[in-house]
Design a protein around this motif. Structure first.
Motif, PDB file in Angstrom:
ATOM      1  N   GLN A 195       0.753  -1.328   0.051  1.00 23.80           N
ATOM      2  CA  GLN A 195       0.055  -0.296  -0.022  1.00 23.80           C
ATOM      3  C   GLN A 195       0.755   1.054   0.046  1.00 23.80           C
ATOM      4  OE1 GLN A 195      -3.331   0.020   2.727  1.00 23.80           O
ATOM      5  NE2 GLN A 195      -3.427   2.264   2.338  1.00 23.80           N
TER       6      GLN A 195
ATOM      7  N   ASP B 165       0.584   5.318  -0.254  1.00 19.14           N
ATOM      8  CA  ASP B 165      -0.265   6.411   0.380  1.00 19.14           C
ATOM      9  C   ASP B 165       0.510   7.609   0.100  1.00 19.14           C
ATOM     10  OD1 ASP B 165      -2.523   4.998   0.967  1.00 19.14           O
ATOM     11  OD2 ASP B 165      -1.643   4.667   2.893  1.00 19.14           O
TER      12      ASP B 165
ATOM     13  N   ASP C 149       0.768  12.233  -1.079  1.00 15.93           N
ATOM     14  CA  ASP C 149      -0.142  13.340  -0.514  1.00 15.93           C
ATOM     15  C   ASP C 149      -0.630  14.258  -1.426  1.00 15.93           C
ATOM     16  OD1 ASP C 149       2.212  14.303  -2.007  1.00 15.93           O
ATOM     17  OD2 ASP C 149       3.078  15.736  -0.399  1.00 15.93           O
TER      18      ASP C 149
ATOM     19  N   GLU D 244      -2.359  13.022  -5.920  1.00 20.67           N
ATOM     20  CA  GLU D 244      -2.278  12.087  -7.172  1.00 20.67           C
ATOM     21  C   GLU D 244      -0.957  12.319  -7.930  1.00 20.67           C
ATOM     22  OE1 GLU D 244      -5.597  12.632  -9.572  1.00 20.67           O
ATOM     23  OE2 GLU D 244      -6.967  12.082  -8.311  1.00 20.67           O
TER      24      GLU D 244
ATOM     25  N   GLN E 145      -3.161   8.247  -9.293  1.00 16.05           N
ATOM     26  CA  GLN E 145      -3.851   8.288  -8.018  1.00 16.05           C
ATOM     27  C   GLN E 145      -2.962   8.779  -6.837  1.00 16.05           C
ATOM     28  OE1 GLN E 145      -5.327   3.839  -7.381  1.00 16.05           O
ATOM     29  NE2 GLN E 145      -5.013   3.532  -9.532  1.00 16.05           N
ATOM     30  N   GLU E 146      -3.890   8.691  -5.807  1.00 16.35           N
ATOM     31  CA  GLU E 146      -3.268   9.361  -4.499  1.00 16.35           C
ATOM     32  C   GLU E 146      -2.806   8.134  -3.627  1.00 16.35           C
ATOM     33  OE1 GLU E 146      -4.268  12.339  -0.665  1.00 16.35           O
ATOM     34  OE2 GLU E 146      -5.384  12.280  -2.544  1.00 16.35           O
ATOM     35  N   ASN E 147      -3.528   7.038  -3.673  1.00 20.52           N
ATOM     36  CA  ASN E 147      -3.229   5.857  -2.998  1.00 20.52           C
ATOM     37  C   ASN E 147      -3.528   4.686  -3.798  1.00 20.52           C
ATOM     38  OD1 ASN E 147      -3.567   7.144  -0.215  1.00 20.52           O
ATOM     39  ND2 ASN E 147      -5.832   7.628  -1.027  1.00 20.52           N
ATOM     40  N   TYR E 148      -2.346   3.713  -3.731  1.00 20.44           N
ATOM     41  CA  TYR E 148      -2.408   2.680  -4.636  1.00 20.44           C
ATOM     42  C   TYR E 148      -2.169   1.441  -3.589  1.00 20.44           C
ATOM     43  CZ  TYR E 148      -0.567   5.580  -8.395  1.00 20.44           C
ATOM     44  OH  TYR E 148      -0.504   6.614  -9.216  1.00 20.44           O
ATOM     45  N   LEU E 149      -2.964   0.384  -4.076  1.00 21.36           N
ATOM     46  CA  LEU E 149      -2.794  -0.827  -3.330  1.00 21.36           C
ATOM     47  C   LEU E 149      -2.554  -1.983  -4.543  1.00 21.36           C
ATOM     48  CD1 LEU E 149      -3.093  -2.820  -1.005  1.00 21.36           C
ATOM     49  CD2 LEU E 149      -5.434  -3.291  -1.524  1.00 21.36           C
TER      50      LEU E 149
END
Length: 75
Positions: free
Chosen positions: A12, A14, A16, A18, A41-45
Motif C-alpha cells: 500500500q 499513500d 500526499d 495524485e 492516484q493518490e493511494n495505491y494498493l
C-alpha cells in the motif's frame, strides 16, 4: 523490513497528492526483477505475485518528487 513472504504480497502506497509512480523490484545482486508504472492516484494498493527465489530484495518506489527503497525477505 517487512515480514518475510513467498513472493506473493501487497504493497500500500499513500501519497500526499495524485501522482504517477514507478515500482522496481531488485535482487541482492542489484539486477531488476520486475518493473511497473502506475498513473493518476493518490493511494495505491498493489498486488504482487512474483516467482522469486529465497533471499533479500528491494522495492524501489519513484514518484516525480520522491524516491524510497524498501527491503523485504522472500523465504
Amino acid at each position: 523490513m517487512p515480514y518475510p513472504n513467498n513472493g506473493i504480497f501487497n504493497a500500500q502506497i499513500d501519497l500526499d497528492k495524485e501522482q504517477a509512480i514507478d515500482i522496481e523490484i531488485i535482487n541482492s545482486q542489484g539486477l531488476p526483477i520486475s518493473k511497473a508504472s502506475y498513473n493518476g492516484q493518490e493511494n495505491y494498493l498493489l498486488n504482487f505475485s512474483l516467482p522469486l527465489g529465497t533471499g533479500v530484495y528491494l522495492m524501489k518506489i519513484l514518484t516525480p518528487t520522491h524516491f524510497r527503497t524498501i527491503g523485504f525477505i522472500v523465504q
